[in-house]
Structure formats: structure tokens, C-alpha cells
Enzyme design. Structure first.
Site, PDB file in Angstrom:
ATOM      1  N   LYS A 190     -35.985  17.477  31.202  1.00  0.00           N
ATOM      2  CA  LYS A 190     -34.657  17.540  30.695  1.00  0.00           C
ATOM      3  C   LYS A 190     -34.865  17.846  29.055  1.00  0.00           C
ATOM      4  CE  LYS A 190     -31.539  15.736  28.663  1.00  0.00           C
ATOM      5  NZ  LYS A 190     -31.303  16.151  27.345  1.00  0.00           N
ATOM      6  N   GLU A 193     -30.124  19.267  24.479  1.00  0.00           N
ATOM      7  CA  GLU A 193     -28.939  20.118  24.761  1.00  0.00           C
ATOM      8  C   GLU A 193     -28.725  20.904  23.567  1.00  0.00           C
ATOM      9  OE1 GLU A 193     -29.042  16.850  24.339  1.00  0.00           O
ATOM     10  OE2 GLU A 193     -27.594  16.148  23.050  1.00  0.00           O
ATOM     11  N   GLY A 242     -38.279  11.530  21.160  1.00  0.00           N
ATOM     12  CA  GLY A 242     -36.976  11.486  20.466  1.00  0.00           C
ATOM     13  C   GLY A 242     -36.796  10.417  19.592  1.00  0.00           C
ATOM     14  N   THR A 246     -32.842   6.118  21.392  1.00  0.00           N
ATOM     15  CA  THR A 246     -32.703   6.718  22.670  1.00  0.00           C
ATOM     16  C   THR A 246     -34.093   6.189  23.537  1.00  0.00           C
ATOM     17  OG1 THR A 246     -31.882   8.751  21.727  1.00  0.00           O
ATOM     18  CG2 THR A 246     -32.543   8.876  24.128  1.00  0.00           C
ATOM     19  N   GLY A 247     -35.231   5.907  22.798  1.00  0.00           N
ATOM     20  CA  GLY A 247     -36.356   5.454  23.525  1.00  0.00           C
ATOM     21  C   GLY A 247     -36.292   4.005  24.041  1.00  0.00           C
ATOM     22  N   GLU A 264     -42.543   8.539  22.277  1.00  0.00           N
ATOM     23  CA  GLU A 264     -43.001   9.300  21.287  1.00  0.00           C
ATOM     24  C   GLU A 264     -41.849   9.267  20.327  1.00  0.00           C
ATOM     25  OE1 GLU A 264     -46.013  10.359  20.208  1.00  0.00           O
ATOM     26  OE2 GLU A 264     -46.993  10.464  22.427  1.00  0.00           O
ATOM     27  N   CYS A 298     -41.024  14.855  13.420  1.00  0.00           N
ATOM     28  CA  CYS A 298     -41.362  13.419  13.784  1.00  0.00           C
ATOM     29  C   CYS A 298     -42.488  12.704  12.493  1.00  0.00           C
ATOM     30  CB  CYS A 298     -41.937  12.870  14.975  1.00  0.00           C
ATOM     31  SG  CYS A 298     -43.251  13.971  15.392  1.00  0.00           S
ATOM     32  N   GLU A 395     -35.486   6.775   9.096  1.00  0.00           N
ATOM     33  CA  GLU A 395     -35.664   8.032   9.048  1.00  0.00           C
ATOM     34  C   GLU A 395     -34.503   9.025   8.908  1.00  0.00           C
ATOM     35  OE1 GLU A 395     -36.290   9.671  13.220  1.00  0.00           O
ATOM     36  OE2 GLU A 395     -38.128  10.636  12.678  1.00  0.00           O
TER      37      GLU A 395
END
Ligand code: NAD
Length: 497
Positions: A190, A193, A242, A246-247, A264, A298, A395
Site C-alpha cells: 500500500k 496516497e 513512514g 503512524t508507526g 522505519e 528521513c 521532525e
């Protein structure tokens, strides 16, 4: 408003029209549902494609195709030599369609075409590297109790899922897909988007190279599709790249089914510059480290930690380099930096910068930018904030470099290790002992010394602390995409009577 001074290649326009009409050219894309989403060129704020969202039913269908293909043995039980051949054919197809893929990736992410070309070359190189691994993985015989014979064998993990970000769409997908295929796994991906186009094209190449139907499956959509995928009990492994936020959500979902996860995640990587360094090389490395891909990397070297005695000279030189940047459209040959990926992300960065100004920061806004309606932001250097300020700690994911000065090696290390992230770091010094001492003390998955951002398929990559866990690339992927089994046999004479 200035007109777009570049022409989108005709073959890309034709392909985008076909894809928007539902013609993916490959059975590997599993996306049907009521909803659609739009994909934009961030350098012109114009629509590139309108795509269907993969519904929960599509997600289940993709996982079931992957499971069936895995259990049928059509790929999982083919000889490693045959898998190697297919992967080599796939790498050759990426090189055949190099111009198309590079232009597509540049348009979708906004990065200058020259950067996208490096990404697509890396994709072919990583596929070839893992093609070579397919028939080189074996187990061990192990000494154990006297009447026992013991060995280990390695087999595929099963159905592996990948959820990937938009900033290096195809390379990050391939870090997962290439070793997964080499070792006989089936796969559900996936992509983001915000930049899913190269993945759609790529899964067509997988079919052309000879990867059997059902082995590679692509889902389209945003967080909901990702969440439906990782909540499934039908996966054996999830590899995510990501944001840290979200991780965490993915790890929580995976824990419900005890699905293996590698993460990651984000970073806030320091660049430690000592007075003994080669200053020309260090200035170029710090500039490249923060302004490549508009800082949306990243491993962006977003914190300059510099010895006080050379700070003024270093910053003057860095500002000169920043002044030469032209921020513009990906296909405009003048562009040395592209746009921020979306209006939402640009708003987040500008409000963080407004907050920093209110807190007394001095901002150097450098370079020139295009007058197009893209989401552009110039290279920026921020001075005058305490290292505990969120600008130093969180970040930003934009072309923003903070500065702090230090007077000793131990102070530099303490500041470098003072964030919750641990992805990468740069050390610039002319002293060999200092390079090794500092590199060993920094809490990060990768430390580059007198260079920055050097990646290679052989080099393990990943983070510590909130930057995640697990390593991709290199030999580490053998552990990531194979399961180790121990076989123990009774070889005593008594057993045979
Ligand atoms: P993101 O976390 O917003 O999205 C990444 C992917 O997760 C997308 O495909 C998204 O649709 C999906 N997703 C979102 N919510 C989800 C959910 N609840 N469940 C499952 N999937 C979900 O990240 P982004 O903005 O695309 O990428 C930028 C981030 O990625 C930065 O933090 C950057 O540092 C990080 N990154 C890390 C590495 C690395 O190797 N460590 C490499 C590149 C980018």
C-alpha cells in the site's frame, strides 16, 4: 501566475489518462470501491490522476490472492535460480523504462528530475542485488548433544505487507519487495496516497518479468486502507516506513494478531562539524544533507552542531550555497530543489517557523523560487533557539536547518543524542580518532563520517529509539524475509533397533 514552462512527456500524459479511466494494465492492482482520490503534481498544484480507493473488500481480496499464491507454491516453491532469473528480468525492465519511471516519479513527488533518476537507478540496483541473494541463503549444521544431529533451514515468511511513504516511493517499496520476492514470499503493498503512480506502473512490470499472478498485490488509498491492511489476521509480516506516529498505530494493530513488524520511522539527524574538518567538503555535505528533496528525507541532516571557532565562517559559506538554490517544478531544468509535497504539509512547516520567530529565532531565507502555484518553500537556516525548543527536537520534514554551537566534543555528543530520534548522523572532522570516538557514541542506526547520505544495497539501514527498529537492505533482509527453522534428529543406534 506564471505558466508551467515544462511539457509533461506525451507518453506519461497518455498513461495518466488511461489509469484515471481505470486501465491499470495489470491484474496486480486491487482497487474497487465507491470512493476515489486525486493525485497532484505538487510543483504545479495540478491534478495528475484520479484513482479508486481500495475498499475493505479489496484489502481482503488482495490478502486472499497473496495467501493462495503462497500456498500453491507457484512462487514460494520455485527454485531460487528461477526466482533470480525473474528478478534480473525485472531489473532490466526498470532500466528499459528508465525515462518513463524517472519522469513519473519526479512529477508525482515534485523532486527535481535528476534526483528521481538516481532513485530509479537505485531501484534496478537493489533488485539485482537481491536477485543474487536468492540462491545464496542456506542454514547451518550445529553441534549439539552427542546423539543428536541438528541443522537450520530457511524458508519464506509467508504473506508480507508493505506500507510506504511518498518521499522515495519506489526505492522504499523495493527495499521490501525485492528481498521478499527473492526468498519466495507473496506480497501486498500500500503506497502513499500522495505518490502512488510509480508503484502502479511497477506492478505491471512485475507481471511482464514473470512474477506469477497473485504474488504481488497493490492496494490504493490513504490511512484507512493501510489500517484495514495491518488489522488483518491474514498477514505474516508488516514492513512499514513512514512517520513515528503512524508507526505506533501500526505496531498497536499488529500486536492484536501477533504479526511481525519492522518500523522505519522519522528522524532529526545531527550534523556534527568540528574545527579540524575540510570546510569546503563539510559545507557541501551539510547543504546537500538538508536541502536534498527539500528536506523531506528521513535522514535529513536537520541539526547543525558546530564548533564555535568556525561557526561564523561556516554559516557565511553555507548561506552562499543556499542563495544559489532555485526552487521550482520537477521538470524545470533550473530547479535545484522541488516543492513541499502538499499544501497541508507546507502549512505545518510555516506555522512551526512562525512559532520559532515568536520565540526569538533569527531566520535566513535563501535562494529564489518559481512563481508557479506549487507548494514552494526556500532553503531556511534557523538560529538563536535553545536546543530544547521543538524546532531542534521535532521532525519538520522541510528544508529547515537549525544551528547550535559547541565548545567540546562531549557537548556535541550530548546535543546530538538529546532528541527522541536515532536514525542517522554526520560527523565532519580531520581527526581520525575523533571520527571513531564520536561515531561510536552517537545513538543512531547510521553514522556517516566526512560524507553524508551514502546508501548502497549492501549497507543495513534503520533506526534506534523513536526512529524505529529492524534493519533493511544488506544481509539484514535475510532475517527480515526468511523464517529460520531448527531440525533436530535422534541419530543414536538404539533408535534404529
Ligand atoms: P505517514 O506516516 O503519514 O504515511 C506513511 C504511510 O502510512 C502512507 O502510505 C499512509 O497512507 C499510511 N498510513 C497512514 N495512517 C495509517 C494507519 N493508521 N494505518 C496504516 N497505514 C497508515 O508518512 P509520510 O508523510 O508519507 O512520510 C514521511 C515520514 O516518513 C517522515 O516521518 C519520514 O521521516 C518517514 N520516513 C522514514 C524513512 C526511514 O527509512 N526511516 C524513510 C522515508 C520516510
Amino acid at each position: 501566475m506564471t505558466e508551467l514552462r515544462v511539457a509533461i512527456p506525451a507518453d506519461i500524459t497518455a498513461w495518466l489518462n488511461k489509469v484515471s479511466a481505470g486501465g491499470f494494465g495489470s491484474v496486480n492492482v486491487i482497487a474497487s470501491g465507491e470512493q476515489t482520490f486525486e493525485v497532484f503534481d505538487p510543483g504545479a498544484a495540478s491534478r495528475l490522476a484520479n484513482l479508486p480507493v481500495s475498499s475493505k473488500t479489496s484489502v481482503e481480496q488482495a490478502i486472499s490472492r497473496a495467501r493462495k499464491s503462497f500456498e500453491s507454491g507457484i512462487w514460494s516453491k520455485t527454485s531460487p535460480d528461477d526466482r533470480e532469473k525473474v528478478l534480473l528480468a525485472l531489473a532490466a525492465l526498470v532500466e528499459r523504462d528508465f525515462d518513463f519511471l524517472s519522469n513519473l516519479e519526479a512529477l508525482d513527488t515534485g523532486k527535481p528530475l535528476a534526483e528521481a533518476m538516481l532513485d530509479i537507478q537505485e531501484v534496478a540496483t537493489v533488485i539485482r542485488y537481491y536477485a543474487g541473494w536468492a540462491n545464496k541463503v542456506s542454514g547451518q549444521t550445529i553441534a549439539t548433544a552427542i546423539n543428536l544431529s541438528a541443522m537450520t533451514v530457511r524458508g519464506p515468511v509467508g504473506v508480507c505487507a508493505a506500507i510506504t511513504p511518498w518521499n522515495y516511493p519506489l526505492p522504499i517499496l523495493i527495499y521490501k519487495l525485492a528481498p521478499a520476492l527473492a526468498f519466495g514470499n507473496s506480497f501486498v503493498a500500500k503506497p502513499s496516497e500522495l505518490a502512488p503512480l510509480s508503484a502502479i506502473y511497477f506492478v505491471g512490470l512485475c507481471a511482464e518479468a514473470g512474477v506469477p499472478d497473485g504474488v504481488v498485490n497493490l492496494l490504493l488509498g490513504a490511512g484507512q486502507t493501510g489500517s484495514d491492511l495491518v488489522s488483518s489476521s491474514g498477514l505474516d509480516k508488516i514492513a512499514f516506513t513512514g512517520s513515528s506516529r503512524t508507526g505506533q498505530a501500526i505496531m498497536a494493530a499488529a500486536s492484536k494478531n501477533t504479526t511481525k513488524v519492522t518500523l522505519e520511522l522519522g528522524g532529526k539527524s545531527p550534523q556534527l562539524v568540528f574545527a579540524s574538518c575540510d570546510i569546503d567538503k563539510a559545507v557541501a555535505g551539510v547543504a546537500m544533507g538538508i536541502w536534498t528533496n527539500a528536506g523531506q528525507v528521513c535522514v535529513a541532516g536537520s541539526r547543525l552542531i558546530i564548533e564555535k571557532s568556525i561557526k561564523e565562517e561556516f554559516l557565511n559559506r553555507l548561506i552562499k550555497v543556499g542563495e544559489d538554490y532555485f526552487v521550482g517544478h520537477s521538470l524545470d531544468a533550473r530547479s535545484s530543489m522541488g516543492p513541499i509535497i502538499s499544501a497541508t504539509q507546507l502549512d505545518k512547516i510555516t506555522s512551526a517557523l512562525d512559532g520559532a520567530k515568536k520565540d526569538g529565532a533569527v531566520l535566513h531565507l535563501l535562494g529564489k523560487s518559481s512563481e508557479l502555484p506549487g507548494h514552494f518553500l526556500n532553503p531556511i537556516i534557523v538560529e538563536g533557539l535553545a536546543t530544547s525548543h521543538s524546532m531542534h527536537q521535532e521532525e519538520i520534514f522541510g528544508p529547515v536547518l537549525t544551528v547550535s554551537s559547541i565548545e567540546s566534543e562531549s557537548e556535541a555528543i550530548a546535543i546530538a543524542n538529546s532528541t527522541r530520534y536515532g536514525l542517522a548522523a554526520g560527523v565532519w572532522t580531520g581527526k581520525a580518532g575523533q571520527a571513531q570516538r564520536v561515531a561510536r557514541e552517537i545513538d543512531a542506526g547510521t553514522v556517516w563520517v566526512n560524507t553524508y547520505g551514502a546508501f548502497h544495497p549492501t549497507l543495513p539501514f534503520g533506526g534506534t529509539k523513536s526512529s524505529g527498529f529492524g534493519r533493511e537492505l544488506g544481509e539484514s533482509a535475510v532475517d527480515g524475509y526468511t523464517e529460520l527453522k531448527t531440525i533436530v534428529e535422534d541419530i543414536s543406534k538404539a533408535e534404529e533397533n
